[in-house]
Design an enzyme around this catalytic site. Structure first.
Site, PDB file in Angstrom:
ATOM      1  N   ASP A   1      -2.257  15.794 -44.631  1.00 21.30           N
ATOM      2  CA  ASP A   1      -1.703  16.772 -45.565  1.00 21.30           C
ATOM      3  C   ASP A   1      -2.750  17.790 -45.999  1.00 21.30           C
ATOM      4  O   ASP A   1      -3.942  17.632 -45.734  1.00 21.30           O
ATOM      5  CB  ASP A   1      -1.158  16.058 -46.809  1.00 21.30           C
ATOM      6  CG  ASP A   1       0.116  15.280 -46.524  1.00 21.30           C
ATOM      7  OD1 ASP A   1       0.832  15.636 -45.574  1.00 21.30           O
ATOM      8  OD2 ASP A   1       0.387  14.312 -47.265  1.00 21.30           O
TER       9      ASP A   1
ATOM     10  N   TYR B   1      -8.584   4.641 -42.872  1.00 22.60           N
ATOM     11  CA  TYR B   1      -8.684   5.681 -43.894  1.00 22.60           C
ATOM     12  C   TYR B   1      -9.683   5.241 -44.960  1.00 22.60           C
ATOM     13  O   TYR B   1      -9.760   4.056 -45.313  1.00 22.60           O
ATOM     14  CB  TYR B   1      -7.332   5.933 -44.565  1.00 22.60           C
ATOM     15  CG  TYR B   1      -6.424   6.865 -43.808  1.00 22.60           C
ATOM     16  CD1 TYR B   1      -6.529   8.247 -43.975  1.00 22.60           C
ATOM     17  CD2 TYR B   1      -5.460   6.372 -42.931  1.00 22.60           C
ATOM     18  CE1 TYR B   1      -5.691   9.109 -43.287  1.00 22.60           C
ATOM     19  CE2 TYR B   1      -4.615   7.226 -42.239  1.00 22.60           C
ATOM     20  CZ  TYR B   1      -4.736   8.594 -42.425  1.00 22.60           C
ATOM     21  OH  TYR B   1      -3.903   9.451 -41.741  1.00 22.60           O
TER      22      TYR B   1
END
Length: 262
Positions: A54, A113
């Site tokens: 994003d 992540y």
């Protein structure tokens, strides 16, 4: 005739409107495709990523692939040609020519992540685009204990933001680590799984911080997972603290899978 290239890409996501191309917006995919168009003298070359980060999300290990038309260019020359034209907030760190059955998204075995959150009382101007911010006391040991409840195979519906297009919400969570970086007054959280749902890592981070702050019981994650209800978790951590750290195309190493029988 085309050659397929696999490349690892690092980028500072602050000034990008995410990975995926969007008309009139600066994106990772759009930037790379425009350079490839110049290199091929006007031919369209489609870029595929391991996932769509994003706006504001960073990468240390995003992986892309594309099929380059014409004669095969050595990987060392390809990465040099691309990096010489990239803006300063992007850089390719690895390049190789791969078989046509490789796909940067569909060949993925796991993703890693990392999330950085600053515990400073006020926003540090030099960190504001690169860490989340949580100016409240946290007990890192409670967060570490809570993180164990995420390990294994679970339906993570409660941690999926609306807008995702994936119906199967079951994922194998191999590794979660919560650590305090005392020197920088940050909490570093690492997550390795077969895959992640839309905003899943940021929602998990927000929930772990609430546990660390005492707003939730230590083992509340068990209840939230079982509920399979997004309304159980209202908070989402800021995009700026999130980094796509590594993409696995072989089985995730055992050292990151602990004693899980998955």
């Amino acid at each position: 005739m085309t050659s397929r290239y696999k490349l690892t890409l690092s980028y500072d996501g602050h000034d990008f409107h995410g990975f995926q191309s969007q008309p009139g917006q600066r994106t990772i995919q759009g930037t790379v495709e425009e350079i490839l168009k110049q290199m091929t003298k006007g031919q369209e070359v489609r870029v595929f990523g391991s996932g769509r980060t994003d706006a504001g999300v960073h990468s240390v290990g995003q992986v892309i692939h594309f099929d380059y038309p014409g004669r095969e260019i050595p990987a060392a020359n390809m990465i040099k040609a691309l990096n010489s034209q990239l803006p300063m907030d992007m850089v390719f760190t690895d390049c190789e020519i791969v078989d046509k059955d490789f796909h940067s998204r569909f060949s993925v075995k796991g993703k890693w992540y990392r999330y950085r959150v600053s515990l400073d009382g006020f926003v540090n101007p030099f960190k504001r685009f690169y860490t989340g911010h949580y100016p409240y006391p946290v007990d890192v040991e409670k967060m570490q204990e809570a993180a164990k409840d995420l390990l294994g195979r679970h339906d993570f519906t409660s941690f999926a933001a609306s807008g995702g297009q994936i119906e199967d919400k079951v994922r194998d969570m191999y590794y979660v680590n919560v650590a305090l970086d005392e020197e920088n007054n940050e909490v570093i959280m690492d997550f390795i799984a077969t895959g992640f749902l839309y905003n899943m890592v940021r929602i998990l981070v927000a929930t772990l911080l609430e546990i660390g702050n005492g707003r939730r019981p230590v083992h509340d994650l068990k209840r939230v997972i079982a509920a399979k209800n997004r309304l159980e978790v209202q908070q989402t951590a800021q995009a700026c603290g999130l980094y796509l750290y590594h993409v696995f195309y072989e089985e995730v190493p055992r050292k990151y899978r602990l004693d899980l029988d998955l």
